[in-house]
Design a protein around this motif. Sequence first.
Motif, PDB file in Angstrom:
ATOM      1  N   UNK A   5       0.889  -1.318  -0.052  1.00  0.00           N
ATOM      2  CA  UNK A   5       0.004   0.092   0.032  1.00  0.00           C
ATOM      3  C   UNK A   5       0.737   1.283   0.034  1.00  0.00           C
ATOM      4  N   UNK A   6       0.391   2.310  -0.533  1.00  0.00           N
ATOM      5  CA  UNK A   6       0.994   3.578  -0.794  1.00  0.00           C
ATOM      6  C   UNK A   6       0.135   4.501  -0.064  1.00  0.00           C
ATOM      7  N   UNK A   7       0.571   5.476   0.706  1.00  0.00           N
ATOM      8  CA  UNK A   7      -0.305   6.497   1.246  1.00  0.00           C
ATOM      9  C   UNK A   7       0.154   7.756   0.748  1.00  0.00           C
ATOM     10  N   UNK A   8      -0.615   8.719   0.283  1.00  0.00           N
ATOM     11  CA  UNK A   8      -0.176  10.080  -0.106  1.00  0.00           C
ATOM     12  C   UNK A   8      -0.827  11.125   0.777  1.00  0.00           C
ATOM     13  N   UNK A   9      -0.343  12.092   1.501  1.00  0.00           N
ATOM     14  CA  UNK A   9      -0.669  12.989   2.159  1.00  0.00           C
ATOM     15  C   UNK A   9      -0.431  14.414   1.486  1.00  0.00           C
ATOM     16  N   UNK A  10      -1.347  15.236   1.651  1.00  0.00           N
ATOM     17  CA  UNK A  10      -0.734  16.479   1.043  1.00  0.00           C
ATOM     18  C   UNK A  10      -1.550  17.579   1.863  1.00  0.00           C
ATOM     19  N   UNK A  11      -1.033  18.894   1.493  1.00  0.00           N
ATOM     20  CA  UNK A  11      -1.812  20.120   2.297  1.00  0.00           C
ATOM     21  C   UNK A  11      -2.698  20.672   1.278  1.00  0.00           C
ATOM     22  N   UNK A  12      -3.773  21.618   1.639  1.00  0.00           N
ATOM     23  CA  UNK A  12      -4.578  22.075   0.886  1.00  0.00           C
ATOM     24  C   UNK A  12      -4.068  22.568  -0.468  1.00  0.00           C
ATOM     25  N   UNK A  13      -2.767  23.428  -0.486  1.00  0.00           N
ATOM     26  CA  UNK A  13      -2.026  24.155  -1.279  1.00  0.00           C
ATOM     27  C   UNK A  13      -1.937  23.066  -2.633  1.00  0.00           C
ATOM     28  N   UNK A  14      -1.519  21.778  -2.465  1.00  0.00           N
ATOM     29  CA  UNK A  14      -1.414  21.008  -3.417  1.00  0.00           C
ATOM     30  C   UNK A  14      -2.803  20.698  -4.049  1.00  0.00           C
ATOM     31  N   UNK A  15      -3.975  20.542  -3.259  1.00  0.00           N
ATOM     32  CA  UNK A  15      -5.058  20.072  -3.893  1.00  0.00           C
ATOM     33  C   UNK A  15      -5.566  21.319  -4.805  1.00  0.00           C
ATOM     34  N   UNK A  16      -5.409  22.582  -4.447  1.00  0.00           N
ATOM     35  CA  UNK A  16      -5.856  23.883  -4.965  1.00  0.00           C
ATOM     36  C   UNK A  16      -4.891  24.126  -6.300  1.00  0.00           C
ATOM     37  N   UNK A  17      -3.849  23.558  -6.085  1.00  0.00           N
ATOM     38  CA  UNK A  17      -2.733  23.254  -7.401  1.00  0.00           C
ATOM     39  C   UNK A  17      -3.456  22.586  -8.575  1.00  0.00           C
TER      40      UNK A  17
ATOM     41  N   UNK B 273       0.065  28.984  -5.773  1.00  0.00           N
ATOM     42  CA  UNK B 273      -0.545  30.138  -5.368  1.00  0.00           C
ATOM     43  C   UNK B 273      -0.358  30.009  -3.617  1.00  0.00           C
ATOM     44  N   UNK B 274      -0.146  28.929  -3.062  1.00  0.00           N
ATOM     45  CA  UNK B 274      -0.118  28.738  -1.697  1.00  0.00           C
ATOM     46  C   UNK B 274       0.864  27.754  -1.182  1.00  0.00           C
ATOM     47  N   UNK B 275       1.507  27.815   0.105  1.00  0.00           N
ATOM     48  CA  UNK B 275       2.143  26.723   0.365  1.00  0.00           C
ATOM     49  C   UNK B 275       1.845  25.296   0.117  1.00  0.00           C
ATOM     50  N   UNK B 276       2.700  24.137  -0.233  1.00  0.00           N
ATOM     51  CA  UNK B 276       2.257  22.881  -0.511  1.00  0.00           C
ATOM     52  C   UNK B 276       3.325  22.246   0.117  1.00  0.00           C
ATOM     53  N   UNK B 277       2.695  20.953   0.655  1.00  0.00           N
ATOM     54  CA  UNK B 277       3.514  19.915   1.081  1.00  0.00           C
ATOM     55  C   UNK B 277       3.003  18.500   0.716  1.00  0.00           C
ATOM     56  N   UNK B 278       3.941  17.726   0.325  1.00  0.00           N
ATOM     57  CA  UNK B 278       3.735  16.378  -0.066  1.00  0.00           C
ATOM     58  C   UNK B 278       4.305  15.443   0.740  1.00  0.00           C
ATOM     59  N   UNK B 279       3.760  14.153   1.424  1.00  0.00           N
ATOM     60  CA  UNK B 279       4.148  13.149   1.908  1.00  0.00           C
ATOM     61  C   UNK B 279       3.722  11.811   1.237  1.00  0.00           C
ATOM     62  N   UNK B 280       4.790  11.006   1.003  1.00  0.00           N
ATOM     63  CA  UNK B 280       4.578   9.752   0.324  1.00  0.00           C
ATOM     64  C   UNK B 280       5.222   8.567   1.028  1.00  0.00           C
ATOM     65  N   UNK B 281       4.384   7.588   1.621  1.00  0.00           N
ATOM     66  CA  UNK B 281       5.255   6.481   2.088  1.00  0.00           C
ATOM     67  C   UNK B 281       4.473   5.162   1.810  1.00  0.00           C
TER      68      UNK B 281
END
Length: 440
Positions: free
Chosen positions: A380-392, A426-434
Amino acid sequence: MAGENVKSEKEYMIFRQLEKMEHLFLWLSRCYYQEDAPVFEWKHKYAEELLTEAEKQYCGKCSKIEICHRKKKKALLEKGELRSEDVVSYLTCHEGEAMIRNVNMMYQNAMQQLRMQQQRLQQQKFFMKQYRSAADMIRDCMSQWDHQYQNIDFIRKARQYGLEISQYFQKDHSNPLEFYVLLKVKKGEKTSREVAGIFSEILGKKIRPKMRCRSVVGSRCVWMEFQEEPRFYILSSGTRIPCRGQVVCGDQFTLTQINDHCFAAIICDGLGTGEIPEKESRKVIELFENLLESDISEEAAVEMVKSSMFFSPFDERYVTFDCILVDLYTGIGKILKLGSAETFILRGKDIELVTGSAPPVGACFDHQTPFVRKKLNHGDMIVMVSDGIIDEFGGKKNFLDYLYMQKESCPQLLCENIAGQMKEKKDDGTILVFGIWNKL
């Protein structure tokens, strides 16, 4: 509960002091206990009394007083104030304007007092919970001390490998196996990993030193800590992308092993962009990590983090909190979302979304914040992002479509692919994948 297995006077005295501390914390928790005030009933009663007194002063013998009373009371309870349309025949009511002004002033003052009382009750609840948690931790510690196992067969077999074990403690009801030994080596020295290898052969299961275990044992007796090898391991990758025009990203994240069997992935997104939200996000993550490393339960740690901002003397600030804690023995992930974006679990060709509706840290203290449990499986792969990534990406649906097209099984490459799509910023963005995989 003095414990018949306590072997020395010193251990007995320590045990008795722990008992006293437990009783003290329980007593303190009871001191802060107070039942919630029935807010609606209080408002209902106060509005009734306030309007009755006002009508004696302003309404006299008006024939419409009963109808007007019901209408005004309903307006106070629903809107929190009176307006001209809430008074029957307002245009012909000689004292209507003065009555509305005085009733509103008195009602608002009373509501302010009520809000202060509610905040005080919330503070009392917080301290009550923390004292009770401290008492529970001490009780757990005593229950573990009260169970010493003289595993004669284990001690005898260890002696054949050149290890002299003086005492052996196994954590009560430990599953997976976790134990502590006071031992020395007959000749020379052995590393903790060499000792763990010997214990693996004796017990027939993979054993490893705990994170805080001594690295070497020689001719002098020392305490060492061991546990069963976890079933799963995790590979992870993460990146932060600052908003266009900013040097510092307001988000913070961590991908780390908190203790011997828990992997943590956390994103905190502060209000706004730049250095101030970045510092606030980092403070929240560091506090949460330190609490977990002190063996405080996840639920208690979350409440402490929330209170750290709710009772802050500074201006109101909010931080979203997106957390996954993975048990490396069972593969169960505990997910908590406080004002954060969705989490995406990639299971082969399928993608599962995990959402949450709880408010951010600092926005509400007394809101229930339950963890969502998800069983994670090999691959399984898990992707976590902040709102800035979704908005992008233009929304959750577009981001989900992008993930369906991805074929990468490497967390680092998938993280880089997502980051490569950030053009506007347009906003800060954070991406985590594990990803999680079987070790055994």
